[in-house]
Design an enzyme around this catalytic site. Sequence first.
Site: not given
Length: 265
Positions: A94-96, A98, A192
């Site tokens: 996961l993105d940081a 999120t 993304h």
Amino acid sequence: MKTDRKDRIRRAKAARNAHKPRRLPQQAASPAPEGPRTPFHPGMDIPVLLETPRFLILSKPAGLAVHPGPSTQDSVETRLLPHPRGGPWLAHRLDADTSGCLLVARRKTALIEAQKAFQERQVRKLYWAVVVGDLPQDSGEIDAPLLRQSDASGWRIVVDAKGDEARTRWRVLGRGKGLCWVELELLTGRTHQARIHCAELGTPILGDPVYGMPAPDGSALPGLHLLARSLELSLPSDTLSAQAPPPEFMAASLRAMGFESNAQS
């Protein structure tokens, strides 16, 4: 005579030995009872949504990277206790910024199973987002291929016909003043993807510093209002399902659109 003398010596020794305390055979010390086991280094816990012998599903906080990088060593990976035989391993990322459901494999065979499920799209991932603007429809699907572009300032993902297939199904769960609460089902798993597809619909995610819009008054943006809400996998060895609560900054926005934390978190 010699025999009698030997017998007397033997009887005397036997009498002396009879009064000595018997030495019991030594036994191995019993192992000390183990305390509660934790998959994390002390003081570095992450909320656990589901735990099995082969998997963990964590509720990753917003702002915590999944891998260490040049700017920070604190990450999900560095918080996990290593196993003597290797692992644990992150099954996806996961993105940081999120928050939400993150799958961790505790065995190498489990990792291989999970990676195959992701590759074959046998995983159901639902996200929640708070987007800026008003979607004219209550549901829909966006098909917009995504391409990674790099330049001297870094990289970003853009919609481009030459990119990889990327599809997201969406539906509105609530509406507020200038905002929509949206459920996103990622039918593909591109970097993304949720953020760019929301922006492509004309409704960027609230608090997105890359694909969103700056605050009109120049104030600091709130945290990224994107939650990996639920994760479901049916594997040969396990059926896994978990649901993550929104972080408080996001829950505050959701409550204005009808979210009841006690009933839905």
